[in-house]
Design a protein around this motif. Structure first.
Motif, PDB file in Angstrom:
ATOM      1  N   GLN A 146       0.850  -1.178   0.000  1.00  0.00           N
ATOM      2  CA  GLN A 146       0.000   0.000   0.000  1.00  0.00           C
ATOM      3  C   GLN A 146       0.892   1.237   0.000  1.00  0.00           C
ATOM      4  N   PRO A 147       0.401   2.314  -0.572  1.00  0.00           N
ATOM      5  CA  PRO A 147       1.200   3.535  -0.553  1.00  0.00           C
ATOM      6  C   PRO A 147       1.264   4.137   0.845  1.00  0.00           C
ATOM      7  N   ILE A 148       2.142   5.064   0.975  1.00  0.00           N
ATOM      8  CA  ILE A 148       2.183   5.920   2.156  1.00  0.00           C
ATOM      9  C   ILE A 148       1.149   7.007   1.877  1.00  0.00           C
ATOM     10  N   VAL A 149       0.231   7.199   2.787  1.00  0.00           N
ATOM     11  CA  VAL A 149      -0.829   8.187   2.573  1.00  0.00           C
ATOM     12  C   VAL A 149      -0.624   9.349   3.532  1.00  0.00           C
ATOM     13  N   ILE A 150      -0.600  10.552   2.963  1.00  0.00           N
ATOM     14  CA  ILE A 150      -0.512  11.774   3.752  1.00  0.00           C
ATOM     15  C   ILE A 150      -1.850  12.476   3.588  1.00  0.00           C
ATOM     16  N   TYR A 151      -2.574  12.627   4.688  1.00  0.00           N
ATOM     17  CA  TYR A 151      -3.917  13.196   4.670  1.00  0.00           C
ATOM     18  C   TYR A 151      -3.862  14.724   4.682  1.00  0.00           C
ATOM     19  N   PRO A 152      -4.989  15.374   4.358  1.00  0.00           N
ATOM     20  CA  PRO A 152      -5.023  16.843   4.326  1.00  0.00           C
ATOM     21  C   PRO A 152      -4.647  17.448   5.676  1.00  0.00           C
ATOM     22  N   PRO A 153      -4.117  18.671   5.654  1.00  0.00           N
ATOM     23  CA  PRO A 153      -3.768  19.350   6.905  1.00  0.00           C
ATOM     24  C   PRO A 153      -4.989  19.536   7.802  1.00  0.00           C
ATOM     25  N   ASP A 154      -4.773  19.364   9.106  1.00  0.00           N
ATOM     26  CA  ASP A 154      -5.846  19.628  10.063  1.00  0.00           C
ATOM     27  C   ASP A 154      -5.761  21.082  10.515  1.00  0.00           C
ATOM     28  N   GLU A 155      -6.560  21.448  11.498  1.00  0.00           N
ATOM     29  CA  GLU A 155      -6.611  22.836  11.955  1.00  0.00           C
ATOM     30  C   GLU A 155      -5.286  23.338  12.522  1.00  0.00           C
ATOM     31  N   ASP A 156      -4.412  22.433  12.951  1.00  0.00           N
ATOM     32  CA  ASP A 156      -3.100  22.812  13.488  1.00  0.00           C
ATOM     33  C   ASP A 156      -1.993  22.746  12.439  1.00  0.00           C
ATOM     34  N   GLY A 157      -2.329  22.352  11.212  1.00  0.00           N
ATOM     35  CA  GLY A 157      -1.322  22.222  10.170  1.00  0.00           C
ATOM     36  C   GLY A 157      -0.662  20.857  10.133  1.00  0.00           C
ATOM     37  N   GLU A 211      14.254  14.226   2.740  1.00  0.00           N
ATOM     38  CA  GLU A 211      13.220  15.164   2.324  1.00  0.00           C
ATOM     39  C   GLU A 211      12.977  15.129   0.812  1.00  0.00           C
ATOM     40  N   MET A 212      14.027  14.974   0.021  1.00  0.00           N
ATOM     41  CA  MET A 212      13.857  14.926  -1.432  1.00  0.00           C
ATOM     42  C   MET A 212      13.105  13.667  -1.852  1.00  0.00           C
ATOM     43  N   ASP A 213      13.323  12.566  -1.151  1.00  0.00           N
ATOM     44  CA  ASP A 213      12.567  11.340  -1.432  1.00  0.00           C
ATOM     45  C   ASP A 213      11.083  11.556  -1.163  1.00  0.00           C
ATOM     46  N   VAL A 214      10.776  12.286  -0.114  1.00  0.00           N
ATOM     47  CA  VAL A 214       9.382  12.563   0.228  1.00  0.00           C
ATOM     48  C   VAL A 214       8.725  13.350  -0.904  1.00  0.00           C
ATOM     49  N   VAL A 215       9.420  14.345  -1.403  1.00  0.00           N
ATOM     50  CA  VAL A 215       8.861  15.200  -2.453  1.00  0.00           C
ATOM     51  C   VAL A 215       8.688  14.434  -3.762  1.00  0.00           C
ATOM     52  N   ARG A 216       9.606  13.518  -4.086  1.00  0.00           N
ATOM     53  CA  ARG A 216       9.611  12.839  -5.386  1.00  0.00           C
ATOM     54  C   ARG A 216       8.996  11.444  -5.378  1.00  0.00           C
ATOM     55  N   SER A 217       8.789  10.849  -4.235  1.00  0.00           N
ATOM     56  CA  SER A 217       8.428   9.439  -4.148  1.00  0.00           C
ATOM     57  C   SER A 217       7.079   9.100  -4.777  1.00  0.00           C
ATOM     58  N   GLY A 218       7.080   8.035  -5.548  1.00  0.00           N
ATOM     59  CA  GLY A 218       5.838   7.494  -6.076  1.00  0.00           C
ATOM     60  C   GLY A 218       5.111   6.633  -5.063  1.00  0.00           C
ATOM     61  N   LEU A 219       5.750   6.358  -3.915  1.00  0.00           N
ATOM     62  CA  LEU A 219       5.123   5.576  -2.850  1.00  0.00           C
ATOM     63  C   LEU A 219       4.115   6.397  -2.058  1.00  0.00           C
ATOM     64  N   ILE A 220       4.191   7.725  -2.193  1.00  0.00           N
ATOM     65  CA  ILE A 220       3.369   8.600  -1.354  1.00  0.00           C
ATOM     66  C   ILE A 220       2.149   9.082  -2.111  1.00  0.00           C
ATOM     67  N   GLU A 221       0.995   8.908  -1.474  1.00  0.00           N
ATOM     68  CA  GLU A 221      -0.264   9.437  -1.998  1.00  0.00           C
ATOM     69  C   GLU A 221      -0.613  10.664  -1.159  1.00  0.00           C
ATOM     70  N   TRP A 222      -0.541  11.829  -1.781  1.00  0.00           N
ATOM     71  CA  TRP A 222      -0.845  13.083  -1.092  1.00  0.00           C
ATOM     72  C   TRP A 222      -2.322  13.389  -1.264  1.00  0.00           C
ATOM     73  N   ARG A 223      -3.004  13.607  -0.159  1.00  0.00           N
ATOM     74  CA  ARG A 223      -4.420  13.978  -0.192  1.00  0.00           C
ATOM     75  C   ARG A 223      -4.570  15.381   0.366  1.00  0.00           C
ATOM     76  N   GLY A 224      -5.315  16.214  -0.331  1.00  0.00           N
ATOM     77  CA  GLY A 224      -5.543  17.575   0.158  1.00  0.00           C
ATOM     78  C   GLY A 224      -4.362  18.494  -0.052  1.00  0.00           C
ATOM     79  N   GLY A 225      -3.570  18.228  -1.069  1.00  0.00           N
ATOM     80  CA  GLY A 225      -2.412  19.064  -1.368  1.00  0.00           C
ATOM     81  C   GLY A 225      -1.136  18.256  -1.299  1.00  0.00           C
TER      82      GLY A 225
END
Length: 71
Positions: free
Chosen positions: A5-16, A50-64
């Motif tokens: 499964q991908p790494i999923v990063i959910y949308p920012p909450d009220e605290d960022g 940090e560069m891996d985080v920005v470029r990785s195809g393993l990460i599914e960014w939700r909400g930005g």
């Protein structure tokens, strides 16, 4: 980490903070790409930075993408 499964990063909450899920389990909240890299390292991707985080195809960014840390 053999991720089916991908790494999923959910949308920012009220605290960022953004909830981070790896292999189906929530591992914490990230407030920056450095935090995401640390969670990836803890999950077995020791070389992740940090560069891996920005470029990785393993990460599914939700909400930005990796630049979105506020609502």
């Amino acid at each position: 980490m053999a991720s089916a499964q991908p790494i999923v990063i959910y949308p920012p909450d009220e605290d960022g903070g953004r909830r981070v899920r790896i292999d189906g389990a929530t591992v914490g909240r990230a407030f920056s790409v450095q935090d995401v890299a640390r969670y990836m390292q803890e999950a077995g991707l020791q070389e992740a930075d940090e560069m891996d985080v920005v470029r990785s195809g393993l990460i599914e960014w939700r909400g930005g993408g990796p630049e979105a840390w506020s609502r």
